[in-house]
Design an enzyme around this catalytic site. Sequence first.
Site, PDB file in Angstrom:
ATOM      1  N   GLY A 108       0.809  -1.213   0.000  1.00 57.27           N
ATOM      2  CA  GLY A 108       0.000   0.000   0.000  1.00 57.27           C
ATOM      3  C   GLY A 108       0.839   1.257   0.000  1.00 57.27           C
ATOM      4  CB  SER A 182      -6.364   3.829   2.940  1.00 58.72           C
ATOM      5  OG  SER A 182      -4.976   3.768   3.215  1.00 58.72           O
ATOM      6  CB  SER A 183      -4.566   6.961   7.402  1.00 61.87           C
ATOM      7  OG  SER A 183      -3.560   5.954   7.500  1.00 61.87           O
ATOM      8  CD  GLN A 184      -0.997   2.798   3.085  1.00 62.71           C
ATOM      9  OE1 GLN A 184      -1.406   2.503   1.955  1.00 62.71           O
ATOM     10  NE2 GLN A 184      -0.273   1.960   3.813  1.00 62.71           N
ATOM     11  CD  GLU A 330      -0.170  -1.412  11.627  1.00 62.90           C
ATOM     12  OE1 GLU A 330       0.937  -1.519  12.171  1.00 62.90           O
ATOM     13  OE2 GLU A 330      -0.396  -0.632  10.688  1.00 62.90           O
ATOM     14  CG  HIS A 357      -5.999  -3.401   5.253  1.00 66.93           C
ATOM     15  ND1 HIS A 357      -5.103  -3.231   6.280  1.00 66.93           N
ATOM     16  CD2 HIS A 357      -6.724  -2.257   5.205  1.00 66.93           C
ATOM     17  CE1 HIS A 357      -5.278  -2.045   6.838  1.00 66.93           C
ATOM     18  NE2 HIS A 357      -6.257  -1.443   6.210  1.00 66.93           N
ATOM     19  NE  ARG A 361      -4.531  -7.574   6.854  1.00 64.56           N
ATOM     20  CZ  ARG A 361      -3.546  -6.713   7.074  1.00 64.56           C
ATOM     21  NH1 ARG A 361      -3.772  -5.634   7.806  1.00 64.56           N
ATOM     22  NH2 ARG A 361      -2.348  -6.916   6.571  1.00 64.56           N
ATOM     23  CE  LYS A 427       2.101  -6.126   2.769  1.00 64.78           C
ATOM     24  NZ  LYS A 427       2.269  -5.493   1.443  1.00 64.78           N
TER      25      LYS A 427
END
Length: 445
Positions: A108, A182-184, A330, A357, A361, A427
């Site tokens: 991500g 998503s905060s991304q 997460e 995600h 999940r 990962k």
Amino acid sequence: MTETPALHALWPAPLADGTVHATVTVPGSKSVTNRALVLAALAAEPGWVRRPLRSRDSQLMADALRALGVGIEETASSSSGDGSGGEAWRIIPAALHGPATVDVGNAGTVMRFLPPVATLASGDIRFDGDPRSYERPLGQVISALRTLGARIDDDGRGALPLTVQGGGALEGGVVEIDASNSSQFVSALLLSGPRFNQGVEVRHTGTALPSMPHIRMTVEMLRAAGAQVDTPEAGGEPNVWRVAPSALLGRDMVVEPDLSNAQPFLAAALITGGTVTIPDWPRRTTQPGDELRRIFTEMGGSCELTDAGLVFSGSGKIHGIDVDLNEVGELTPGIAAVAALADSPSTLRGVAHLRLHETDRLAALTAEINGLGGEVTETADGLHIRPRPLQGGVFHTYDDHRMATAGAVIGLAVEGVQIENVATTAKTLPDFPKMWARMLSGAGA
């Protein structure tokens, strides 16, 4: 681009034959490493990233920046086997350019942080990745960049694959974005914001933002690199972040241990009634994994921050929990795994965004824990877990590193659990099976 094999060998999750007593050195934070790489690449002078995480996600980020022209000199790998040790990367900024192709894998941070960087390059930058990356939300970042002046060809998908037609600069300015998935999305725009001609003002228009600690991490790291950032916490408007245009400084950044990746090892102490020490646990941090101290204590453990690090002990009992995990989503897979072994039900709330995600999940945890005899019910924004006696079986990971470690946690207490594709832990957590075995042997990891 990277393909995922259809079949994977099964890894027998080790059953704990007693209490766990170990010291586990956790590799560096993926979130910090990849933000540090981006900021160093955009700086006006060389910098260092020390004790970086060497994993698939961080290697994808480094390779992508190299493809854009950034110099990254890596020291020899540490012999400690934990992915960190004394390693350091020297980052040498350069004029960003294409044509280039970026493999995002299923990371991500790479798929969201680097399209804004690519707008600053001259030439076309193509982004592609694993099949799952095509399904992950990216449309808000694409539309925001277009508002700020970027040219992006995505054939109307609002998702990967796509090509950024870099013009060597981006005008920037004010943009509205719904980052409730998503905060991304917010971090992606803020990280490159200092290099935009007008800087950037990001206005979140959606519902509650998930994973706010990650936005605070982005802000702190920007400020450490010399950027001027106005935030809601500093008296600004709610849900508005402003980054002024400026040169970024080359810094010497030491990466903290990844506290979220400490979760399975702390869970081992909780489940077995043992003690695990995590060296170098920071006394102050923006990492969401720091919440494990509170959550796992409420579930039956105890912890102390000492000069040796975080010392966490289990009591021999595991209690259910009712907890809002919106800011620390997460951590949900590991908490769900522990909750499945508890003495009372648990409700995990505020994590509807986990459906988007590395895999869905919530659906994955429900299917896999129930496949071992559990009773997990998916709710609108989380999970309800009613503990039941579990039996062995195959625990599928869906190419999701946190599913793999969640299965290993359950395998400590349930004989015969087999993890499909444990290699996906690479990962963010290199050599997880070896670290797990060393922890169980008492030798540490």
